[in-house]
Design an enzyme around this catalytic site. Structure first.
Site, PDB file in Angstrom:
ATOM      1  N   HIS A 128       0.863  -9.056   4.263  1.00  0.00           N
ATOM      2  CA  HIS A 128      -0.292  -8.149   4.140  1.00  0.00           C
ATOM      3  C   HIS A 128      -0.675  -8.117   2.659  1.00  0.00           C
ATOM      4  O   HIS A 128      -0.650  -7.073   2.015  1.00  0.00           O
ATOM      5  CB  HIS A 128       0.057  -6.772   4.704  1.00  0.00           C
ATOM      6  CG  HIS A 128      -1.131  -5.927   5.067  1.00  0.00           C
ATOM      7  ND1 HIS A 128      -1.287  -5.343   6.312  1.00  0.00           N
ATOM      8  CD2 HIS A 128      -2.207  -5.547   4.358  1.00  0.00           C
ATOM      9  CE1 HIS A 128      -2.411  -4.640   6.340  1.00  0.00           C
ATOM     10  NE2 HIS A 128      -2.985  -4.746   5.164  1.00  0.00           N
ATOM     11  N   GLU A 187      -5.531  -2.074  14.224  1.00  0.00           N
ATOM     12  CA  GLU A 187      -5.945  -1.098  13.194  1.00  0.00           C
ATOM     13  C   GLU A 187      -7.274  -0.490  13.603  1.00  0.00           C
ATOM     14  O   GLU A 187      -8.183  -1.211  14.028  1.00  0.00           O
ATOM     15  CB  GLU A 187      -6.165  -1.761  11.818  1.00  0.00           C
ATOM     16  CG  GLU A 187      -4.921  -2.069  11.048  1.00  0.00           C
ATOM     17  CD  GLU A 187      -5.210  -2.691   9.677  1.00  0.00           C
ATOM     18  OE1 GLU A 187      -6.285  -2.441   9.101  1.00  0.00           O
ATOM     19  OE2 GLU A 187      -4.338  -3.449   9.204  1.00  0.00           O
ATOM     20  N   GLU A 239      -5.664   2.002  -1.438  1.00  0.00           N
ATOM     21  CA  GLU A 239      -6.754   1.332  -0.719  1.00  0.00           C
ATOM     22  C   GLU A 239      -7.324   0.196  -1.576  1.00  0.00           C
ATOM     23  O   GLU A 239      -8.503   0.139  -1.896  1.00  0.00           O
ATOM     24  CB  GLU A 239      -7.810   2.352  -0.281  1.00  0.00           C
ATOM     25  CG  GLU A 239      -8.978   1.801   0.515  1.00  0.00           C
ATOM     26  CD  GLU A 239      -8.642   0.883   1.685  1.00  0.00           C
ATOM     27  OE1 GLU A 239      -7.618   1.096   2.361  1.00  0.00           O
ATOM     28  OE2 GLU A 239      -9.399  -0.062   1.914  1.00  0.00           O
ATOM     29  N   TRP A 240      -6.449  -0.702  -1.989  1.00  0.00           N
ATOM     30  CA  TRP A 240      -6.822  -1.953  -2.647  1.00  0.00           C
ATOM     31  C   TRP A 240      -7.805  -1.733  -3.806  1.00  0.00           C
ATOM     32  O   TRP A 240      -7.536  -0.929  -4.678  1.00  0.00           O
ATOM     33  CB  TRP A 240      -7.337  -2.957  -1.599  1.00  0.00           C
ATOM     34  CG  TRP A 240      -6.344  -3.153  -0.486  1.00  0.00           C
ATOM     35  CD1 TRP A 240      -6.472  -2.742   0.824  1.00  0.00           C
ATOM     36  CD2 TRP A 240      -5.030  -3.749  -0.566  1.00  0.00           C
ATOM     37  NE1 TRP A 240      -5.348  -3.072   1.538  1.00  0.00           N
ATOM     38  CE2 TRP A 240      -4.455  -3.683   0.730  1.00  0.00           C
ATOM     39  CE3 TRP A 240      -4.281  -4.344  -1.602  1.00  0.00           C
ATOM     40  CZ2 TRP A 240      -3.179  -4.174   1.005  1.00  0.00           C
ATOM     41  CZ3 TRP A 240      -3.008  -4.845  -1.321  1.00  0.00           C
ATOM     42  CH2 TRP A 240      -2.491  -4.747  -0.033  1.00  0.00           C
ATOM     43  N   ASN A 287      -1.894 -10.672   8.149  1.00  0.00           N
ATOM     44  CA  ASN A 287      -2.899  -9.656   8.403  1.00  0.00           C
ATOM     45  C   ASN A 287      -4.271 -10.122   7.920  1.00  0.00           C
ATOM     46  O   ASN A 287      -4.446 -10.405   6.740  1.00  0.00           O
ATOM     47  CB  ASN A 287      -2.535  -8.355   7.685  1.00  0.00           C
ATOM     48  CG  ASN A 287      -3.548  -7.259   7.968  1.00  0.00           C
ATOM     49  OD1 ASN A 287      -3.670  -6.809   9.110  1.00  0.00           O
ATOM     50  ND2 ASN A 287      -4.293  -6.842   6.957  1.00  0.00           N
ATOM     51  N   GLU A 288      -5.215 -10.221   8.849  1.00  0.00           N
ATOM     52  CA  GLU A 288      -6.625 -10.423   8.529  1.00  0.00           C
ATOM     53  C   GLU A 288      -6.921 -11.676   7.704  1.00  0.00           C
ATOM     54  O   GLU A 288      -7.236 -11.602   6.508  1.00  0.00           O
ATOM     55  CB  GLU A 288      -7.187  -9.180   7.829  1.00  0.00           C
ATOM     56  CG  GLU A 288      -7.031  -7.921   8.656  1.00  0.00           C
ATOM     57  CD  GLU A 288      -7.672  -6.692   8.029  1.00  0.00           C
ATOM     58  OE1 GLU A 288      -7.966  -6.713   6.822  1.00  0.00           O
ATOM     59  OE2 GLU A 288      -7.893  -5.714   8.759  1.00  0.00           O
ATOM     60  N   GLN A 330       0.803  -1.223   0.000  1.00  0.00           N
ATOM     61  CA  GLN A 330       0.000   0.000   0.000  1.00  0.00           C
ATOM     62  C   GLN A 330       0.838   1.276   0.000  1.00  0.00           C
ATOM     63  O   GLN A 330       0.325   2.336  -0.332  1.00  0.00           O
ATOM     64  CB  GLN A 330      -0.960   0.005   1.197  1.00  0.00           C
ATOM     65  CG  GLN A 330      -2.054  -1.050   1.082  1.00  0.00           C
ATOM     66  CD  GLN A 330      -2.988  -1.058   2.276  1.00  0.00           C
ATOM     67  OE1 GLN A 330      -2.679  -1.661   3.300  1.00  0.00           O
ATOM     68  NE2 GLN A 330      -4.124  -0.396   2.172  1.00  0.00           N
ATOM     69  N   TRP A 382      -4.973   3.231  11.817  1.00  0.00           N
ATOM     70  CA  TRP A 382      -4.771   2.988  10.392  1.00  0.00           C
ATOM     71  C   TRP A 382      -5.213   4.259   9.687  1.00  0.00           C
ATOM     72  O   TRP A 382      -6.378   4.585   9.764  1.00  0.00           O
ATOM     73  CB  TRP A 382      -5.590   1.786   9.901  1.00  0.00           C
ATOM     74  CG  TRP A 382      -5.331   1.579   8.441  1.00  0.00           C
ATOM     75  CD1 TRP A 382      -6.003   2.142   7.387  1.00  0.00           C
ATOM     76  CD2 TRP A 382      -4.284   0.787   7.872  1.00  0.00           C
ATOM     77  NE1 TRP A 382      -5.434   1.749   6.208  1.00  0.00           N
ATOM     78  CE2 TRP A 382      -4.378   0.927   6.475  1.00  0.00           C
ATOM     79  CE3 TRP A 382      -3.270  -0.020   8.422  1.00  0.00           C
ATOM     80  CZ2 TRP A 382      -3.500   0.278   5.610  1.00  0.00           C
ATOM     81  CZ3 TRP A 382      -2.403  -0.661   7.564  1.00  0.00           C
ATOM     82  CH2 TRP A 382      -2.518  -0.515   6.163  1.00  0.00           C
ATOM     83  N   TYR A 426     -13.223  -1.518  12.305  1.00  0.00           N
ATOM     84  CA  TYR A 426     -13.663  -0.319  11.594  1.00  0.00           C
ATOM     85  C   TYR A 426     -15.155  -0.028  11.711  1.00  0.00           C
ATOM     86  O   TYR A 426     -15.555   1.112  11.856  1.00  0.00           O
ATOM     87  CB  TYR A 426     -13.326  -0.442  10.093  1.00  0.00           C
ATOM     88  CG  TYR A 426     -11.841  -0.408   9.819  1.00  0.00           C
ATOM     89  CD1 TYR A 426     -11.182   0.803   9.652  1.00  0.00           C
ATOM     90  CD2 TYR A 426     -11.103  -1.584   9.736  1.00  0.00           C
ATOM     91  CE1 TYR A 426      -9.817   0.835   9.409  1.00  0.00           C
ATOM     92  CE2 TYR A 426      -9.730  -1.552   9.497  1.00  0.00           C
ATOM     93  CZ  TYR A 426      -9.099  -0.341   9.344  1.00  0.00           C
ATOM     94  OH  TYR A 426      -7.744  -0.297   9.112  1.00  0.00           O
TER      95      TYR A 426
HETATM   96  C1  PNW Z   1      -7.965  -3.451   6.340  1.00  0.00           C
HETATM   97  N1  PNW Z   1     -13.826  -5.282   4.001  1.00  0.00           N
HETATM   98  O1  PNW Z   1      -8.608  -4.049   5.281  1.00  0.00           O
HETATM   99  C2  PNW Z   1      -6.524  -3.646   5.951  1.00  0.00           C
HETATM  100  O2  PNW Z   1      -5.706  -4.242   6.906  1.00  0.00           O
HETATM  101  C3  PNW Z   1      -5.878  -2.450   5.338  1.00  0.00           C
HETATM  102  O3  PNW Z   1      -4.912  -2.884   4.422  1.00  0.00           O
HETATM  103  C4  PNW Z   1      -6.900  -1.544   4.709  1.00  0.00           C
HETATM  104  O4  PNW Z   1      -6.312  -0.449   4.063  1.00  0.00           O
HETATM  105  C5  PNW Z   1      -7.839  -1.086   5.818  1.00  0.00           C
HETATM  106  O5  PNW Z   1      -8.437  -2.168   6.496  1.00  0.00           O
HETATM  107  C6  PNW Z   1      -8.946  -0.174   5.333  1.00  0.00           C
HETATM  108  O6  PNW Z   1      -9.758  -0.820   4.399  1.00  0.00           O
HETATM  109  C7  PNW Z   1      -9.927  -4.308   5.053  1.00  0.00           C
HETATM  110  O7  PNW Z   1     -14.178  -5.118   2.831  1.00  0.00           O
HETATM  111  C8  PNW Z   1     -10.362  -4.146   3.750  1.00  0.00           C
HETATM  112  O8  PNW Z   1     -14.579  -5.757   4.853  1.00  0.00           O
HETATM  113  C9  PNW Z   1     -11.645  -4.471   3.414  1.00  0.00           C
HETATM  114  C10 PNW Z   1     -12.502  -4.967   4.375  1.00  0.00           C
HETATM  115  C11 PNW Z   1     -12.073  -5.147   5.677  1.00  0.00           C
HETATM  116  C12 PNW Z   1     -10.769  -4.818   6.013  1.00  0.00           C
END
Ligand code: PNW
Length: 444
Positions: free
Chosen positions: A122, A354, A407-408, A166-167, A22, A400, A294
Site C-alpha cells: 500500500h 474501501e 491522507e498522503w 492496493n490500487e 498511514q 475506509w 469513493y
Molecule cells: C485510497 N485519487 O486512495 C487509498 O487506498 C487510501 O490509502 C486512501 O487513504 C483513501 O483512498 C482515501 O483517499 C486514493 O486521487 C487516493 O483519485 C487518491 C485517489 C484515489 C484513491
C-alpha cells in the site's frame, strides 16, 4: 439509518481497512526509508510537508486498535504490510522486528475472532528501490516477488485473504502521470511502464503465494465514475478514455489478458518490449476482486485541441462534496458492481474493499459527531444490498478507515476515520459513525 447485518445474506462479511504507512509510525521499529518519506521532504508535494513518521502510533497501539475493530463487531480487518519495515533496503536482510510485528498483529486478530485480510503493498516503496527506478524498472516484479516470499512465509499460513497491490491506478497513473503521489513524476513513458510492471508484480506475487499453498487471493482496484460534462462527442470521448484508463485497464489485464484499445492508443509506444508475453503471469487466477469506491469525476476535452493524449480536462461537479472535494455519488458504486461482474469477473466474489468519506473538523467535540459519514456509509451499503438482490456476487463491505490517518499528499487534515485520533496525544475516540456501525453489526 444504516442497514443491519441481518439485512444481508448469511455469511456476508463486514470489515474496516487501514494501511501501514498511514497509521503505523514509520520512524519506529527499524523500518527503512521509503519514497513517501523522500516525496514529503520535497517542499510543495505534501501539505505541511507532513509524513508518516509518527502517524497514529499504531506500532505501539496495535492491540488497542484491534480491540476497536473487535468491539465494533467487524468480521474482517484489512491491513497492509510495509515492504520497508520487512526489508529496510527493499531486498536482502529482513528486519526481524518488522516480521515479529506482523506476526503478532495477525495472531492478535485471530485471538479476537477477526479474519486478517492482508495487502502486501500500500504504497511505501523502499527508497533504495525507488532510486533504481521503482515501478519504471522491470526488475521490480522480482523484488516484489521476493518480498512476498519473505513476508508470507511468516504470516501466510494464518491470513484469511491476501492481495498483492492496493490500487494499481494510484501506484502508476496518479504517481507517474498526475504527479500527485510519490515519486511525483509527470511522464507518460514512466506511467506506461509503471502501469504494466505493477500488473506483472501482481501476477508474480500471486504465483509466489500459490506456491506457498495460500488461497483466497485477490486484486484490489479503485474505481471512479467518469461522467461527461455534456452530450458533446468530445466530452463523451473524454469520459470514455478516463474510464478506460482508470476503471478498465487493470481489471482487463488481470481478468482477460488484454489492455483496452482506448488506453493502448496512448501508451503502446511506451510499453516495455515483449509486453504481451507477460499476460501469462498477469492473468494468474485469482479468487476474488476488490473494488475501492469513493466518487465520480466530470470530464470534457482539453481546451487546447493539440493537447497530448489523453487530452481531457476535469470539471467541477454539482453534487454535495466531502472534505476531499469528492462528490457523493452512490450510483457510481451500483454501476461498478454491475460492470465488474457482467464484463470482467462473472461469478467471482466481489468485495467492496474501501468506501468512506473525509470530514475536516479539527475540534474533537465536533469531530466525533459525524452524521454525514453515517449517511454516506448507509447510502453505499444500501447500494450493496440492492446489488446482491440483483444477483451480483458481492460478499463483503469494508469501510475506509478505522482511524483518522495520514491522507498522503493532503497530510493529516482530511479525516476518514470511524475513530477520531488526536495527533498530539494519539488518543483514540470513537465517532458517532463508529457507534452507529457497532449497532448495525450487532448479532441478534
Ligand atoms: C485510497 N485519487 O486512495 C487509498 O487506498 C487510501 O490509502 C486512501 O487513504 C483513501 O483512498 C482515501 O483517499 C486514493 O486521487 C487516493 O483519485 C487518491 C485517489 C484515489 C484513491
Amino acid at each position: 439509518m444504516l442497514p443491519h447485518r441481518t439485512d444481508f445474506p448469511n455469511g456476508f462479511l463486514f470489515g474496516t481497512a487501514t494501511s501501514a504507512y498511514q497509521i503505523e509510525g514509520h520512524s519506529k521499529g527499524g523500518a527503512g526509508r521509503t519514497h513517501w518519506d523522500d516525496f514529503a521532504a520535497t517542499p510543495g508535494n505534501v501539505a505541511g510537508a507532513e509524513n508518516g513518521a509518527v502517524a497514529c502510533g499504531h506500532l505501539d497501539r496495535w492491540a488497542e486498535d484491534l480491540d476497536l475493530v473487535q468491539d465494533a463487531g467487524f468480521d474482517v480487518y484489512r491491513f497492509s504490510t510495509s515492504w520497508a519495515r520487512v526489508l529496510p533496503e527493499g531486498r536482502g536482510t529482513p528486519n526481524a522486528a518488522g516480521l515479529d510485528f506482523y506476526d503478532r498483529l495477525v495472531d492478535g486478530m485471530l485471538e479476537r475472532g477477526i479474519k486478517p485480510a492482508a495487502t502486501l503493498y500500500h504504497w511505501e516503496l523502499p527508497s533504495p528501490l525507488a532510486d533504481l527506478g521503482g515501478w519504471r524498472n522491470r526488475d521490480i516484479a522480482n523484488w516484489f516477488a521476493d518480498f512476498t516470499e519473505v513476508i508470507m512465509s511468516r504470516i501466510g499460513d494464518r491470513v484469511w485473504s491476501a492481495a498483492p497491490i492496493n490500487e494499481p491506478w494510484c501506484v502508476s497513473w496518479l504517481s507517474h502521470f498526475d504527479g500527485h503521489h510519490a515519486p511525483g513524476l509527470r511522464d507518460i513513458r514512466a506511467t506506461a511502464r509503471a502501469m504494466h510492471h505493477v500488473l506483472l508484480a501482481h501476477g508474480r506475487a500471486i504465483e509466489v503465494m500459490r506456491g506457498l499453498g495460500m488461497s483466497n487471493l485477490g486484486a484490489v482496484c479503485n474505481m471512479e465514475y467518469a461522467a461527461p460534462v455534456d452530450d458533446s462527442p468530445g466530452a463523451q470521448k473524454a469520459a470514455r478514455v478516463q474510464d478506460a484508463i482508470y476503471n478498465r485497464f487493470f481489471l482487463s489485464g488481470i481478468t482477460k489478458g488484454t489492455y483496452p484499445d482506448a488506453v493502448l492508443e496512448g501508451i503502446e509506444p511506451h510499453l516495455p518490449d515483449g509486453w504481451p508475453h507477460d499476460f501469462q503471469t498477469i492473468t494468474a487466477p485469482i479468487d476474488w476482486i476488490g473494488v475501492n469506491y469513493y466518487t465520480r469525476k466530470i470530464y470534457g476535452p482539453a481546451e487546447d485541441p493539440s493537447a497530448p493524449w489523453p487530452a481531457t480536462r476535469e470539471h467541477d461537479g454539482p453534487l454535495p462534496k466531502t472534505a476531499m472535494g469528492w462528490e457523493v455519488y452512490p450510483e457510481g458504486l451500483t454501476h461498478f458492481l454491475n460492470m465488474v461482474a457482467s464484463e470482467y469477473t462473472g461469478d467471482l466474489p466481489i468485495y467492496v474493499t474501501e468506501n468512506g468519506m473525509a470530514g475536516l473538523v479539527e475540534r474533537k467535540g465536533d469531530a466525533t459527531d459525524d452524521p454525514d459519514r453515517t449517511a454516506y456509509l448507509a447510502a453505499h451499503m444500501g447500494v450493496v444490498q440492492d446489488a446482491i438482490t440483483e444477483g451480483i456476487p458481492v460478499k463483503g463491505y469494508f469501510t475506509w478507515s478505522l482511524l483518522d490517518n495520514y491522507e498522503w499528499a493532503l497530510g493529516y487534515a482530511p479525516r476518514f476515520g470511524l475513530v477520531h485520533v488526536d495527533f498530539e496525544t494519539l488518543e483514540r475516540t470513537p465517532k458517532a459513525s463508529y457507534h452507529a456501525l457497532r449497532k448495525a453489526l450487532s448479532r441478534p
